[in-house]
Design a protein around this motif. Structure first.
Motif, PDB file in Angstrom:
ATOM      1  N   UNK A   1      -3.205   0.698  -7.140  1.00  0.00           N
ATOM      2  CA  UNK A   1      -4.395   0.706  -6.290  1.00  0.00           C
ATOM      3  C   UNK A   1      -5.629   1.139  -7.067  1.00  0.00           C
ATOM      4  N   UNK A   2      -5.492   2.121  -7.968  1.00  0.00           N
ATOM      5  CA  UNK A   2      -6.643   2.570  -8.745  1.00  0.00           C
ATOM      6  C   UNK A   2      -7.108   1.495  -9.722  1.00  0.00           C
ATOM      7  N   UNK A   3      -6.107   0.807 -10.401  1.00  0.00           N
ATOM      8  CA  UNK A   3      -6.488  -0.220 -11.364  1.00  0.00           C
ATOM      9  C   UNK A   3      -7.019  -1.461 -10.686  1.00  0.00           C
ATOM     10  N   UNK A   4      -6.623  -1.654  -9.467  1.00  0.00           N
ATOM     11  CA  UNK A   4      -7.037  -2.858  -8.738  1.00  0.00           C
ATOM     12  C   UNK A   4      -8.545  -2.913  -8.549  1.00  0.00           C
ATOM     13  N   UNK A   5      -9.184  -1.723  -8.500  1.00  0.00           N
ATOM     14  CA  UNK A   5     -10.622  -1.678  -8.275  1.00  0.00           C
ATOM     15  C   UNK A   5     -11.400  -1.997  -9.535  1.00  0.00           C
ATOM     16  N   UNK A   6     -10.807  -1.833 -10.709  1.00  0.00           N
ATOM     17  CA  UNK A   6     -11.563  -2.015 -11.967  1.00  0.00           C
ATOM     18  C   UNK A   6     -10.955  -3.072 -12.881  1.00  0.00           C
ATOM     19  N   UNK A   7      -9.741  -3.582 -12.563  1.00  0.00           N
ATOM     20  CA  UNK A   7      -9.039  -4.493 -13.478  1.00  0.00           C
ATOM     21  C   UNK A   7      -8.783  -5.814 -12.749  1.00  0.00           C
ATOM     22  N   UNK A   8      -9.028  -6.956 -13.413  1.00  0.00           N
ATOM     23  CA  UNK A   8      -8.774  -8.266 -12.769  1.00  0.00           C
ATOM     24  C   UNK A   8      -7.288  -8.497 -12.563  1.00  0.00           C
TER      25      UNK A   8
ATOM     26  N   UNK B   1       0.847  -1.193   0.000  1.00  0.00           N
ATOM     27  CA  UNK B   1       0.000   0.000   0.000  1.00  0.00           C
ATOM     28  C   UNK B   1       0.888   1.250   0.000  1.00  0.00           C
ATOM     29  N   UNK B   2       0.455   2.279  -0.693  1.00  0.00           N
ATOM     30  CA  UNK B   2       1.258   3.514  -0.716  1.00  0.00           C
ATOM     31  C   UNK B   2       1.294   4.149   0.657  1.00  0.00           C
ATOM     32  N   UNK B   3       2.479   4.345   1.204  1.00  0.00           N
ATOM     33  CA  UNK B   3       2.580   4.895   2.564  1.00  0.00           C
ATOM     34  C   UNK B   3       3.632   5.972   2.690  1.00  0.00           C
ATOM     35  N   UNK B   4       4.352   6.276   1.640  1.00  0.00           N
ATOM     36  CA  UNK B   4       5.413   7.277   1.705  1.00  0.00           C
ATOM     37  C   UNK B   4       5.055   8.421   0.769  1.00  0.00           C
ATOM     38  N   UNK B   5       5.087   9.643   1.294  1.00  0.00           N
ATOM     39  CA  UNK B   5       4.849  10.836   0.476  1.00  0.00           C
ATOM     40  C   UNK B   5       6.164  11.546   0.256  1.00  0.00           C
ATOM     41  N   UNK B   6       6.838  11.334  -0.849  1.00  0.00           N
ATOM     42  CA  UNK B   6       8.190  11.875  -1.041  1.00  0.00           C
ATOM     43  C   UNK B   6       8.262  13.384  -0.920  1.00  0.00           C
TER      44      UNK B   6
ATOM     45  N   UNK C   1       0.145   4.001  -6.341  1.00  0.00           N
ATOM     46  CA  UNK C   1      -1.138   4.664  -6.479  1.00  0.00           C
ATOM     47  C   UNK C   1      -1.849   4.188  -7.739  1.00  0.00           C
ATOM     48  N   UNK C   2      -1.104   4.006  -8.838  1.00  0.00           N
ATOM     49  CA  UNK C   2      -1.713   3.510 -10.080  1.00  0.00           C
ATOM     50  C   UNK C   2      -2.209   2.086  -9.891  1.00  0.00           C
TER      51      UNK C   2
ATOM     52  N   UNK D   1      -5.409 -10.931 -13.348  1.00  0.00           N
ATOM     53  CA  UNK D   1      -4.675 -11.563 -14.456  1.00  0.00           C
ATOM     54  C   UNK D   1      -4.305 -10.622 -15.565  1.00  0.00           C
ATOM     55  N   UNK D   2      -4.653  -9.411 -15.444  1.00  0.00           N
ATOM     56  CA  UNK D   2      -4.362  -8.442 -16.504  1.00  0.00           C
ATOM     57  C   UNK D   2      -2.850  -8.190 -16.586  1.00  0.00           C
ATOM     58  N   UNK D   3      -2.279  -8.150 -17.824  1.00  0.00           N
ATOM     59  CA  UNK D   3      -0.824  -7.943 -17.979  1.00  0.00           C
ATOM     60  C   UNK D   3      -0.356  -6.625 -17.356  1.00  0.00           C
ATOM     61  N   UNK D   4      -1.167  -5.608 -17.436  1.00  0.00           N
ATOM     62  CA  UNK D   4      -0.760  -4.304 -16.872  1.00  0.00           C
ATOM     63  C   UNK D   4      -0.606  -4.400 -15.367  1.00  0.00           C
ATOM     64  N   UNK D   5      -1.529  -5.114 -14.708  1.00  0.00           N
ATOM     65  CA  UNK D   5      -1.435  -5.267 -13.259  1.00  0.00           C
ATOM     66  C   UNK D   5      -0.187  -6.067 -12.902  1.00  0.00           C
TER      67      UNK D   5
END
Length: 618
Positions: free
Chosen positions: A364-371, A334-339, A361-362, A373-377
């Protein structure tokens, strides 16, 4: 509804008629009082000296509402004090300022062209004014007569001549006669004068002076004064403004003078101390053989100070690296560091942290809409897992470098400290003496600067107020107010007349109006007969009493006996008290009925005083 309106209208008409009948008989009283009080008002207006209203406006610099001093003047006006408008109003009305105005304008001297009620002020027509040597000792006396001889420039009082512009002893005290600066009208040579206690003049002037704020948001103060001589009123207000302004400037000058004297004393003391310290340094260097203070100690202290700042920065970087490392190790995808909030100095590490944060962050956003097994994930997850080791390695390298630098700086500081401890005691003593010299020298320079500022401030003192409008008098007198006085006199006359009529009727035991009978009984009133002052009891055929005879004919018609075919009708005329007109009414009513052709039998039931028999001579 129409019946009620009709009754209401009749009632109003009846009340109006009642008022008319109530007050019209007393119209001579109204006229007499109107004329009498109108004459009183005319006498008052004629013999009252008209007064004019004089006004002036000044602007006060209120500390609660800012100051309008130009910025170029502020440094020179070091002793400027902002005012509070409410306080300044009381200052303008203070006895001290008004007393100065009274003494300056010699208002304790009253000049008039005549004696008595018809006398007018000679403030602008007298060629001579009178000045008292000690106004506080003035004793009020009767009016004296002064005659001015313009050719010889002498003044005569009680047939004794006095020169101008010299203090002379007179029956009225030690006086000086000077030419009147306020002479603007046609001069008169015979002047009546009187001296008044200045305290009374101050009190009277203070009571008549009105000082008020224009409005709550403004710092403009309006001064108002009523005076029978407009020029004198303007002189008083303008002089009051001048005295107020000069008083404020004098206050600043006194403050500046006291400050300058104090600064001069401190400068002398500082010069003596500097001279003593400089002689001490000279003796110490000659005794110890020192030509100049070593710069090495200063350099060591400067270097140690720089090293301390670097150590502080290194410690902060190490703390930040430890925090980032703990966050990376403890995070679970999970994103926890704010540079942007870490403040790291290494740009490479900052970029890696930013890249990790963006990837997480990307993901986490794709995780809600993309399965999953997706290559991008899959690609993003691999990227995150590859970046973290690189960041941890970079942090480790940075920590090693920062620790090495910290050790090096600590070692250097130890060396500098050791060298400083080896500085000879005599040099440290010299540093102490030099520090005292520097402090005293700074104090001396500060005092010199303050002295110059004080001199400039006293030379460029400006008042804390500004005149908006100098005194101006009204074009027409404001008192006495003729219309208001006449109106008040007529109102008083009217009220007294009405009060007299009402009180007279209130104390009367007679029934005067028909409405009084109607209000107190339910018996209808069919007719009214006026009171007749005559020695002739029968008036129905008297040509001099036509109006009263007509009222009896109306009564005859109202009881319904005229034009009716009836065998007989009884009419009873009675009352509870003798002398109320029973015989008069019954006799004239019987005569009126007889004149109409009726047979009338009049029975007088008063056995003790048969008045009807006397009327008809039977």
């Amino acid at each position: 509804m129409e019946v009620e309106q009709k009754k209401t209208g009749q009632k109003e008409n009846g009340e109006f008629s009642q008022l008319m009948y109530k007050y019209i008989p007393y119209w001579p009283l109204f006229v007499l009082l109107f004329l009498l009080f109108g004459a009183f008002a005319w006498v008052y207006i004629h013999f009252t000296t008209p007064a004019y209203e004089v006004t002036a406006n000044i602007l006060i610099k209120d500390e609660r509402k800012g100051s309008d001093n130009p910025r170029a003047v502020e440094p020179l006006n070091a002793y400027a004090s902002k005012k509070i408008v409410e306080n300044e109003i009381e200052v303008l009305r203070s006895r001290e300022l008004i007393r100065k105005v009274v003494n300056e304008l010699r208002l304790y001297t009253s000049l008039s062209d005549e004696i008595g009620i018809s006398g007018k002020s000679a403030f602008t027509t007298s060629p001579i004014n009178i000045e008292v040597q000690r106004p506080e000792l003035v004793k009020e006396d009767k009016k004296g007569k002064l005659i001015y001889d313009g050719d010889n420039e002498k003044v005569s009082i009680d047939k004794r001549a006095y020169p101008l512009n010299s203090w002379v002893n007179t029956p009225y005290g030690t006086l000086r006669f000077i030419k009147n600066d306020n002479l603007t009208g046609e001069p008169v040579n015979s002047i009546y004068f009187s001296l008044t206690d200045p305290n009374k003049v101050v009190h009277g002037l203070r009571e008549s002076l009105d000082v008020s704020q224009t409005n709550k948001l403004s710092t403009v103060v309006t001064l108002k004064l009523r005076d029978e001589v407009p020029d004198r009123g303007k002189k008083i207000l303008n002089e009051l403004i001048d005295v107020y302004t000069k008083s404020a400037i004098n206050e600043k000058n006194v403050l500046a003078a006291n400050t300058l004297a104090s600064v001069e004393d401190r400068i002398k003391y500082a010069v003596n101390e500097l001279d003593s310290i400089e002689k001490h340094i000279q003796k110490y260097k000659a005794h110890e053989g020192i030509s100049d203070l070593s710069e090495q100690g200063k350099l060591f202290l400067q270097n140690m100070s720089d090293n301390d700042r670097q150590l502080s920065g290194i410690n902060m970087q190490l703390a930040v690296l430890d925090k980032v490392e703990s966050l990376l190790i403890s995070s679970k995808g999970k994103p926890s560091v704010a540079p942007s909030t870490l403040g790291l100095s290494d740009p490479v590490l900052t970029q890696l942290l930013q890249k990790l944060y963006d990837s997480e962050m990307t993901y986490e956003r794709l995780k809600e809409t993309t399965p999953d097994g997706n290559p991008m994930m899959f690609s993003l997850k691999n990227e995150i897992e590859n970046i973290k080791p690189i960041i941890l390695e970079s942090i480790k390298t940075q920590k090693i470098s920062q620790l090495a630098s910290r050790n090096n700086l600590n070692s250097t500081n130890g060396m500098y400290a050791s060298k400083i401890r080896r500085i000879p005691e005599k040099e440290r003593t010299l540093l102490e003496i030099s520090r005292q010299h520097a402090v005293k020298n700074h104090a001396y320079s500060f005092l010199l600067q303050k002295r110059e500022e004080t001199i400039l401030s006293s030379a460029t003192s400006v008042p804390d107020s500004r005149v908006v409008d100098w005194a101006e008098a009204s074009m027409n007198p404001v008192s006495p107010r003729k219309k208001l006085i006449y109106l008040a006199s007529f109102i008083v006359a009217f009220v007294l007349s009405v009060a007299y009529v009402n009180s007279k009727e209130f104390l009367s035991d007679k029934v005067l109006f028909r409405s009084e009978v109607e209000n107190l009984t339910t018996i209808p009133v069919i007719a009214e007969v006026i009171k007749v002052k005559t020695n002739q009891p029968l008036i129905v055929d008297d040509l001099s009493q036509v109006f009263a005879a007509e009222q009896f004919r109306q009564l005859r018609a109202a009881i319904g006996l005229f034009g009716r075919n009836v065998k007989y009708t009884k009419v009873l005329v009675t009352s509870s008290i003798s002398g109320e007109g029973k015989s008069f009414i019954s006799s004239n009513l019987a005569a009126s009925l007889a004149l109409s052709g009726k047979k009338v039998l009049l029975l007088d039931m008063d056995m003790r005083n048969p008045r009807s028999s006397e009327i008809f001579n039977l």
